[in-house]
Design a protein around this motif. Structure first.
Motif, PDB file in Angstrom:
ATOM      1  N   GLY A   4       0.832  -1.192   0.000  1.00  0.00           N
ATOM      2  CA  GLY A   4       0.000   0.000   0.000  1.00  0.00           C
ATOM      3  C   GLY A   4       0.860   1.232   0.000  1.00  0.00           C
ATOM      4  N   ALA A 187      -0.624   1.523  -9.000  1.00  0.00           N
ATOM      5  CA  ALA A 187      -2.026   1.511  -8.588  1.00  0.00           C
ATOM      6  C   ALA A 187      -2.157   1.490  -7.073  1.00  0.00           C
ATOM      7  CB  ALA A 187      -2.736   0.311  -9.203  1.00  0.00           C
ATOM      8  N   ALA A 188      -1.301   0.706  -6.403  1.00  0.00           N
ATOM      9  CA  ALA A 188      -1.355   0.621  -4.944  1.00  0.00           C
ATOM     10  C   ALA A 188      -1.037   1.968  -4.310  1.00  0.00           C
ATOM     11  CB  ALA A 188      -0.378  -0.439  -4.447  1.00  0.00           C
ATOM     12  N   ALA A 191      -3.983   4.578  -5.254  1.00  0.00           N
ATOM     13  CA  ALA A 191      -5.292   4.255  -4.683  1.00  0.00           C
ATOM     14  C   ALA A 191      -5.503   4.949  -3.348  1.00  0.00           C
ATOM     15  CB  ALA A 191      -5.433   2.743  -4.517  1.00  0.00           C
ATOM     16  N   GLU A 192      -4.418   5.167  -2.605  1.00  0.00           N
ATOM     17  CA  GLU A 192      -4.513   5.855  -1.314  1.00  0.00           C
ATOM     18  C   GLU A 192      -4.116   7.321  -1.413  1.00  0.00           C
ATOM     19  OE1 GLU A 192      -3.095   3.662   2.223  1.00  0.00           O
ATOM     20  OE2 GLU A 192      -2.509   2.088   0.805  1.00  0.00           O
ATOM     21  N   PRO A 195      -6.996   8.792  -4.821  1.00  0.00           N
ATOM     22  CA  PRO A 195      -7.985   7.802  -5.260  1.00  0.00           C
ATOM     23  C   PRO A 195      -8.801   8.221  -6.472  1.00  0.00           C
ATOM     24  CG  PRO A 195      -8.624   8.817  -3.170  1.00  0.00           C
ATOM     25  CD  PRO A 195      -7.222   9.229  -3.441  1.00  0.00           C
ATOM     26  N   HIS A 196      -8.771   9.502  -6.839  1.00  0.00           N
ATOM     27  CA  HIS A 196      -9.500   9.959  -8.026  1.00  0.00           C
ATOM     28  C   HIS A 196      -8.765   9.603  -9.316  1.00  0.00           C
ATOM     29  CE1 HIS A 196      -6.554  13.068  -7.010  1.00  0.00           C
ATOM     30  NE2 HIS A 196      -6.533  13.366  -8.295  1.00  0.00           N
ATOM     31  N   ARG A 198      -7.287   7.345 -12.189  1.00  0.00           N
ATOM     32  CA  ARG A 198      -7.532   6.038 -12.804  1.00  0.00           C
ATOM     33  C   ARG A 198      -6.222   5.498 -13.368  1.00  0.00           C
ATOM     34  NH1 ARG A 198     -10.458   5.054 -18.588  1.00  0.00           N
ATOM     35  NH2 ARG A 198     -10.569   2.765 -18.544  1.00  0.00           N
ATOM     36  N   LEU A 248      -8.061  -3.728  -6.592  1.00  0.00           N
ATOM     37  CA  LEU A 248      -8.211  -2.307  -6.900  1.00  0.00           C
ATOM     38  C   LEU A 248      -9.046  -2.049  -8.152  1.00  0.00           C
ATOM     39  CD1 LEU A 248      -4.535  -1.197  -6.159  1.00  0.00           C
ATOM     40  CD2 LEU A 248      -6.534  -0.850  -4.710  1.00  0.00           C
ATOM     41  N   VAL A 250      -8.273  -2.463 -11.384  1.00  0.00           N
ATOM     42  CA  VAL A 250      -7.516  -1.777 -12.442  1.00  0.00           C
ATOM     43  C   VAL A 250      -7.937  -2.301 -13.812  1.00  0.00           C
ATOM     44  CG1 VAL A 250      -5.217  -1.416 -13.424  1.00  0.00           C
ATOM     45  CG2 VAL A 250      -5.569  -1.279 -10.942  1.00  0.00           C
TER      46      VAL A 250
END
Length: 405
Positions: A4, A187-188, A191-192, A195-196, A198, A248, A250
Motif C-alpha cells: 500500500g 495503482a497501490a 489508490a490511497e 484515489p481519483h 484512474r 483495486l 484496475v
C-alpha cells in the motif's frame, strides 16, 4: 505482505539518491489527437534505461546480511538484468544473471559492465529462468524475481509517487504491463494517495495474460505469441500483482503491433525520445483511441515510457513497420506496356509529386501477363495518407491500372 501507500513511501525513502526523478514532458501532438492534455513520464531516461532498478534495489537492499553474502541470481532478456546488476553493484552483492543466448548484445554488455556475471543459456527467458532457479537451489543464492514479490512491487510503485508530485492534477495514468509489478505498484500507491486517479494497464494484444486472468478470476498462463514488445511479453501475470490489481479494479487495454510501432515512431519523431516498443504501450493506447474517435481517458493523462533499451537492429525493423503503419510507404503494382520509355513516364509522374522510390521490381514472367505487358511493383516513400491518396489519384488520372497495398 500487502503493498500500500506506506510500503511504497518506505521504498521511496530507500531509493532516495539511488534513482533519478525522470522528467514529465508535455506532448502537444498527442494532446491534440485525443483532445485532453497528455504528458509523457520519461522513465526511459532512468538509470539502466528503465524502471526496473527501482524494484530490484528495494528487494535486494532488504536482504539479510547472510542472504547478501550468498549473492543473488536472476533471469532476464534485458531490463531486469541491468536493474539487478546495478543494484548488486551499489549494494556490494555478487550477482549471476542468466540471459537467453540470443539476447541483444548491447543489453548483455551493459549488464556485464555493471559487474554482474552473465551466463547465456537457452533460447527463451523461460529457459533462463529454469537455469536461474537451478543455480539458486544449488548455491543458496537468492532468486530476484522481476515482478512477483511485494518488495519489487513497492519499489516499482515509487514511480507513481513521482508522477503525482510532478502532475498533482493527473486523472489517468497509462502503464505498460507484462508481469504486472509496475502497474500494481503504481495503482497501490495512487489508490490511497490520489484515489481519483484512474490507473490503466496496457498490454500487447499478442500476449494479454492479465486480461485472461481477469476473465478467469485467477492467474492463468497464455501463449507467448511473437510481438515487438518483448519487454512485456509475459505469459503469466504475477500472483502478487494480480491480487493487487484485482482488488483495486484496475482496467486493462490491449494494443496491436501497428499501434506499438506507430507509437515508437511518434515518440522518436515528435518527443525526440528513444523508447523500446514495450515502453511505448501507453502512447499506443492513446493512438488507438484517437483512431476510434473516442475519448476513454480523462485528462490530464500521463503515459509512462517504461524503458528505452532497444537493440538498434530491432529499432530499425520497428521503425520501418511504424512507417508503413503511419502511411508513409505506399505499395503499388502497375501493368505497363512493354515498350521503351513506359517505365520512365511512370517514374516521372511519381517524381513530380514528390515521391521517393524505395524499391522497384520490373517483371516480365508473372503468370497471366501477355507478351507485351510487364508488371511493375514499387515501394514508394510518401508524406502520409493524404499524400498517398494524391499519388494514387494522379496515376489513375494518367490511365494506369494499379492496386495499392
Amino acid at each position: 505482505m500487502t503493498v500500500g501507500l506506506a510500503e511504497v513511501r518506505a521504498a521511496a525513502r530507500e531509493l532516495d539518491g539511488v534513482v533519478k526523478e525522470t522528467p514529465l514532458l508535455d506532448s502537444r501532438v498527442l494532446s491534440e489527437a485525443v483532445g485532453v492534455d497528455v504528458l509523457l513520464k520519461a522513465e526511459n531516461l532512468q538509470r539502466t534505461g528503465s524502471f526496473k532498478v527501482r524494484g530490484a534495489y528495494v528487494r535486494m537492499s532488504r536482504l539479510t546480511a547472510d542472504e547478501k553474502a550468498r549473492g543473488v541470481v536472476a533471469a532476464s532478456a534485458g531490463n531486469h538484468a541491468q536493474g539487478v546488476a546495478l543494484a548488486a553493484a551499489l549494494l556490494g552483492i555478487r550477482a549471476v544473471i542468466f540471459m537467453p543466448v540470443d539476447a541483444a548484445l548491447p543489453k548483455v554488455a551493459a549488464t556485464r559492465e555493471h559487474g554482474a556475471e552473465v551466463r547465456l543459456v537457452g533460447l527463451t527467458v523461460d529457459d533462463a529462468l529454469v537455469a536461474a532457479h537451478d543455480e539458486a537451489e544449488r548455491t543458496g543464492a537468492v532468486f530476484i524475481h522481476p515482478f512477483d514479490h511485494p518488495d519489487v512491487v513497492a519499489g516499482q510503485g515509487t514511480l507513481g509517487l513521482d508522477v503525482l508530485a510532478q502532475c498533482p492534477d493527473v486523472r489517468t495514468v497509462l502503464v505498460p504491463m507484462g508481469g504486472g509489478g509496475l502497474v500494481a505498484g503504481v495503482a497501490a500507491a495512487l489508490a490511497e494517495a490520489a484515489p481519483h486517479v484512474r490507473v490503466v494497464a496496457v498490454q500487447a494484444s499478442q500476449v494479454a495474460s492479465y486480461g485472461a486472468a481477469r476473465e478467469a478470476g485467477h492467474v492463468v498462463s497464455v501463449p507467448v505469441r511473437p510481438t515487438m514488445a518483448d519487454g512485456i511479453a509475459v505469459g503469466r501475470t504475477g500472483q502478487v500483482p494480480f491480487e493487487l490489481l484485482d482488488r483495486l479494479g484496475v482496467d486493462v487495454v490491449g494494443v496491436s503491433e501497428d499501434d506499438l510501432s506507430r507509437a515508437l515512431l511518434l515518440v522518436a519523431e515528435r518527443a525526440k525520445l528513444l523508447v523500446e516498443p514495450a515502453g511505448a504501450a501507453g502512447v499506443a493506447a492513446l493512438l488507438a483511441a484517437a483512431d476510434r474517435g473516442d475519448s476513454p481517458f480523462e485528462g490530464p493523462v500521463v503515459a509512462v515510457l517504461s524503458g528505452g533499451n532497444v537493440d538498434p537492429v530491432v529499432l530499425l525493423r520497428v521503425i520501418r513497420h511504424g512507417l508503413v503503419a503511419a502511411g508513409r510507404y505506399l505499395q503499388l503494382r502497375i501493368m505497363l506496356d512493354d515498350r521503351p520509355g513506359s517505365l520512365a513516364r511512370l517514374l516521372e509522374i511519381l517524381a513530380v509529386r514528390g515521391c521517393n522510390i524505395m524499391h522497384i521490381d520490373h517483371g516480365r514472367t508473372d503468370v497471366g501477363l501477355s507478351v507485351d505487358t510487364v508488371a511493375v511493383r514499387l515501394q514508394v516513400e510518401t508524406k502520409g495518407p493524404g499524400h498517398q491518396e494524391e499519388v494514387v489519384a494522379a496515376l489513375r488520372e494518367a490511365g494506369y491500372a494499379l492496386v495499392a497495398g
